[in-house]
Design a protein around this motif. Structure first.
Motif, PDB file in Angstrom:
ATOM      1  N   GLY A 148       0.801  -1.217   0.000  1.00 18.17           N
ATOM      2  CA  GLY A 148       0.000   0.000   0.000  1.00 18.17           C
ATOM      3  C   GLY A 148       0.832   1.264   0.000  1.00 18.17           C
ATOM      4  O   GLY A 148       0.301   2.367   0.034  1.00 18.17           O
ATOM      5  N   GLY A 149       2.148   1.143  -0.053  1.00 16.57           N
ATOM      6  CA  GLY A 149       3.025   2.311   0.061  1.00 16.57           C
ATOM      7  C   GLY A 149       3.326   3.029  -1.232  1.00 16.57           C
ATOM      8  O   GLY A 149       4.254   3.809  -1.287  1.00 16.57           O
ATOM      9  N   GLY A 150       2.612   2.790  -2.301  1.00 15.06           N
ATOM     10  CA  GLY A 150       2.878   3.464  -3.568  1.00 15.06           C
ATOM     11  C   GLY A 150       3.518   2.524  -4.551  1.00 15.06           C
ATOM     12  O   GLY A 150       3.283   1.332  -4.526  1.00 15.06           O
ATOM     13  N   GLY A 151       4.346   3.042  -5.413  1.00  9.22           N
ATOM     14  CA  GLY A 151       4.960   2.199  -6.422  1.00  9.22           C
ATOM     15  C   GLY A 151       6.210   2.834  -6.982  1.00  9.22           C
ATOM     16  O   GLY A 151       6.567   3.950  -6.627  1.00  9.22           O
ATOM     17  N   LYS A 152       6.891   2.074  -7.849  1.00  8.18           N
ATOM     18  CA  LYS A 152       8.105   2.550  -8.493  1.00  8.18           C
ATOM     19  C   LYS A 152       8.167   1.937  -9.881  1.00  8.18           C
ATOM     20  O   LYS A 152       7.600   0.868 -10.129  1.00  8.18           O
ATOM     21  N   PRO A 153       8.865   2.588 -10.815  1.00  8.91           N
ATOM     22  CA  PRO A 153       8.977   2.008 -12.154  1.00  8.91           C
ATOM     23  C   PRO A 153       9.971   0.849 -12.160  1.00  8.91           C
ATOM     24  O   PRO A 153      10.964   0.875 -11.428  1.00  8.91           O
ATOM     25  N   ALA A 154       9.697  -0.153 -12.990  1.00  8.34           N
ATOM     26  CA  ALA A 154      10.595  -1.296 -13.136  1.00  8.34           C
ATOM     27  C   ALA A 154      10.727  -1.625 -14.621  1.00  8.34           C
ATOM     28  O   ALA A 154       9.731  -1.667 -15.342  1.00  8.34           O
ATOM     29  N   THR A 155      11.970  -1.812 -15.082  1.00 11.17           N
ATOM     30  CA  THR A 155      12.217  -2.202 -16.467  1.00 11.17           C
ATOM     31  C   THR A 155      12.282  -3.718 -16.538  1.00 11.17           C
ATOM     32  O   THR A 155      12.986  -4.356 -15.757  1.00 11.17           O
ATOM     33  N   GLU A 157      12.708  -7.521 -18.778  1.00  8.24           N
ATOM     34  CA  GLU A 157      13.697  -8.076 -19.703  1.00  8.24           C
ATOM     35  C   GLU A 157      13.406  -7.781 -21.161  1.00  8.24           C
ATOM     36  O   GLU A 157      14.297  -7.843 -21.997  1.00  8.24           O
ATOM     37  N   THR A 158      12.154  -7.437 -21.517  1.00  7.42           N
ATOM     38  CA  THR A 158      11.820  -7.095 -22.897  1.00  7.42           C
ATOM     39  C   THR A 158      11.958  -5.599 -23.161  1.00  7.42           C
ATOM     40  O   THR A 158      11.779  -5.158 -24.290  1.00  7.42           O
ATOM     41  N   GLY A 159      12.240  -4.822 -22.126  1.00  2.35           N
ATOM     42  CA  GLY A 159      12.366  -3.374 -22.273  1.00  2.35           C
ATOM     43  C   GLY A 159      11.130  -2.615 -21.837  1.00  2.35           C
ATOM     44  O   GLY A 159      11.158  -1.389 -21.751  1.00  2.35           O
ATOM     45  N   ALA A 160      10.031  -3.309 -21.579  1.00  2.00           N
ATOM     46  CA  ALA A 160       8.808  -2.664 -21.120  1.00  2.00           C
ATOM     47  C   ALA A 160       9.025  -2.113 -19.721  1.00  2.00           C
ATOM     48  O   ALA A 160       9.767  -2.680 -18.920  1.00  2.00           O
ATOM     49  N   VAL A 161       8.383  -0.988 -19.430  1.00  2.00           N
ATOM     50  CA  VAL A 161       8.461  -0.396 -18.099  1.00  2.00           C
ATOM     51  C   VAL A 161       7.071  -0.435 -17.478  1.00  2.00           C
ATOM     52  O   VAL A 161       6.102   0.012 -18.093  1.00  2.00           O
ATOM     53  N   VAL A 162       6.973  -1.014 -16.280  1.00  2.00           N
ATOM     54  CA  VAL A 162       5.698  -1.101 -15.569  1.00  2.00           C
ATOM     55  C   VAL A 162       5.887  -0.551 -14.159  1.00  2.00           C
ATOM     56  O   VAL A 162       7.006  -0.441 -13.665  1.00  2.00           O
ATOM     57  N   ARG A 163       4.794  -0.190 -13.530  1.00  2.00           N
ATOM     58  CA  ARG A 163       4.807   0.304 -12.163  1.00  2.00           C
ATOM     59  C   ARG A 163       4.601  -0.896 -11.231  1.00  2.00           C
ATOM     60  O   ARG A 163       3.652  -1.663 -11.411  1.00  2.00           O
ATOM     61  N   PRO A 165       4.944  -2.465  -6.941  1.00  2.00           N
ATOM     62  CA  PRO A 165       4.987  -2.063  -5.532  1.00  2.00           C
ATOM     63  C   PRO A 165       6.433  -1.899  -5.049  1.00  2.00           C
ATOM     64  O   PRO A 165       7.358  -2.483  -5.620  1.00  2.00           O
ATOM     65  N   LEU A 166       6.631  -1.152  -3.997  1.00  2.00           N
ATOM     66  CA  LEU A 166       7.973  -0.833  -3.500  1.00  2.00           C
ATOM     67  C   LEU A 166       8.754  -2.061  -3.050  1.00  2.00           C
ATOM     68  O   LEU A 166       9.976  -2.068  -3.100  1.00  2.00           O
ATOM     69  N   PHE A 167       8.090  -3.126  -2.588  1.00  2.00           N
ATOM     70  CA  PHE A 167       8.795  -4.291  -2.059  1.00  2.00           C
ATOM     71  C   PHE A 167       9.338  -5.223  -3.148  1.00  2.00           C
ATOM     72  O   PHE A 167      10.112  -6.117  -2.869  1.00  2.00           O
ATOM     73  N   VAL A 168       8.983  -5.018  -4.404  1.00  2.00           N
ATOM     74  CA  VAL A 168       9.449  -5.879  -5.497  1.00  2.00           C
ATOM     75  C   VAL A 168      10.888  -5.503  -5.837  1.00  2.00           C
ATOM     76  O   VAL A 168      11.229  -4.327  -5.955  1.00  2.00           O
ATOM     77  N   GLN A 169      11.748  -6.547  -5.989  1.00  2.00           N
ATOM     78  CA  GLN A 169      13.179  -6.327  -6.177  1.00  2.00           C
ATOM     79  C   GLN A 169      13.632  -6.676  -7.598  1.00  2.00           C
ATOM     80  O   GLN A 169      12.983  -7.449  -8.292  1.00  2.00           O
ATOM     81  N   GLN A 170      14.789  -6.148  -7.962  1.00  4.18           N
ATOM     82  CA  GLN A 170      15.415  -6.470  -9.239  1.00  4.18           C
ATOM     83  C   GLN A 170      15.716  -7.967  -9.279  1.00  4.18           C
ATOM     84  O   GLN A 170      16.150  -8.544  -8.294  1.00  4.18           O
ATOM     85  N   GLY A 171      15.506  -8.612 -10.424  1.00  2.00           N
ATOM     86  CA  GLY A 171      15.764 -10.038 -10.588  1.00  2.00           C
ATOM     87  C   GLY A 171      14.538 -10.902 -10.362  1.00  2.00           C
ATOM     88  O   GLY A 171      14.541 -12.084 -10.722  1.00  2.00           O
ATOM     89  N   GLU A 172      13.489 -10.355  -9.759  1.00  2.00           N
ATOM     90  CA  GLU A 172      12.274 -11.138  -9.534  1.00  2.00           C
ATOM     91  C   GLU A 172      11.475 -11.251 -10.833  1.00  2.00           C
ATOM     92  O   GLU A 172      11.553 -10.387 -11.701  1.00  2.00           O
ATOM     93  N   ASP A 177      -0.387  -7.758 -16.753  1.00  2.00           N
ATOM     94  CA  ASP A 177      -1.537  -7.764 -17.665  1.00  2.00           C
ATOM     95  C   ASP A 177      -1.154  -6.912 -18.877  1.00  2.00           C
ATOM     96  O   ASP A 177      -0.963  -5.706 -18.754  1.00  2.00           O
ATOM     97  N   THR A 178      -1.037  -7.524 -20.064  1.00  2.00           N
ATOM     98  CA  THR A 178      -0.565  -6.791 -21.245  1.00  2.00           C
ATOM     99  C   THR A 178      -1.611  -5.828 -21.797  1.00  2.00           C
ATOM    100  O   THR A 178      -1.270  -4.914 -22.532  1.00  2.00           O
ATOM    101  N   ARG A 179      -2.875  -6.028 -21.461  1.00  2.00           N
ATOM    102  CA  ARG A 179      -3.925  -5.139 -21.964  1.00  2.00           C
ATOM    103  C   ARG A 179      -3.862  -3.782 -21.287  1.00  2.00           C
ATOM    104  O   ARG A 179      -4.177  -2.762 -21.889  1.00  2.00           O
ATOM    105  N   THR A 180      -3.483  -3.759 -20.013  1.00  2.00           N
ATOM    106  CA  THR A 180      -3.428  -2.506 -19.271  1.00  2.00           C
ATOM    107  C   THR A 180      -2.010  -2.112 -18.885  1.00  2.00           C
ATOM    108  O   THR A 180      -1.760  -0.964 -18.543  1.00  2.00           O
ATOM    109  N   GLY A 181      -1.078  -3.057 -18.900  1.00  2.00           N
ATOM    110  CA  GLY A 181       0.293  -2.795 -18.459  1.00  2.00           C
ATOM    111  C   GLY A 181       0.416  -2.773 -16.947  1.00  2.00           C
ATOM    112  O   GLY A 181       1.395  -2.262 -16.400  1.00  2.00           O
TER     113      GLY A 181
END
Length: 189
Positions: A148-155, A157-163, A165-172, A177-181
């Motif tokens: 619930g603390g907001g979000g951050k951008p993440a790149t 492996e295909t180059g797509a950037v999605v938002r 949650p803050l607890f998600v780490q690099q390498g995971e 959902d490709t329809r909404t991103g």
């Protein structure tokens, strides 16, 4: 060849106009006080993606476009074309940049995509509704971060950037959902 009248045209109906396939986006019936009723149509050229508005007399008709939709497996990109294979017949097709424009950022290989064909030529490629991709770059999380603390951008492996949650780490690996991103969740946790 079959035809469809303005009264039967619904959103998603495929028609043939001057040899080009079009999809009906909107159909609005208008009946003025005097004169003949008309239909105002918003249509998309399936080759170019251009959207046009046309007005027809109510009851006019267009030919139905012979468009086939099939599932194809994405194989690889050779730099110019994206190659797909029909899993039932092993027939391979190549699609150009315009056909895969919206799906490129979600494809890494072996995904089953929905492909729209007109006279055997790929018109449009839909990515699968959800994909699982690895995060290649994102800001590190801070202890105490919650969903619930907001979000951050993440790149990805295909180059797509999605938002995410803050607890998600690099390498995971995450599910998107490709329809909404939108981020849907972590995979394997």
């Amino acid at each position: 060849m079959a035809s469809v009248s303005t009264n039967e045209m619904k959103s998603g109906t495929k028609v043939l106009i001057d040899g080009d396939p079009y999809a009906i986006l909107e159909n609005e019936y208008r009946k003025p006080g005097k004169g003949q009723a008309t239909n105002s149509l918003k249509i998309r050229n399936l080759r170019t993606g251009r959207v046009l508005e046309k007005t027809l007399r109510s009851g006019d008709s267009w030919e139905v476009a012979d468009i086939e939709e099939t599932d194809m497996q994405y194989l690889y990109n050779d730099g110019e074309f994206w190659h797909f294979m029909n899993p039932a017949t092993f027939e391979q097709l190549q699609a150009g940049q315009a056909a895969v424009e919206d799906a490129i950022k979600w494809l890494k290989g072996e995904e089953t995509c929905r492909m729209m064909l007109f006279n055997g030529v790929p018109l449009y490629v839909n990515a699968p509704n959800t994909v699982e991709l690895q995060i290649t770059e994102t800001d590190p999380g801070v202890r105490g971060d919650t969903s619930g603390g907001g979000g951050k951008p993440a790149t990805l492996e295909t180059g797509a950037v999605v938002r995410v949650p803050l607890f998600v780490q690099q390498g995971e690996v995450i599910k998107v959902d490709t329809r909404t991103g939108d981020y849907m969740g972590r995979v394997g946790k």
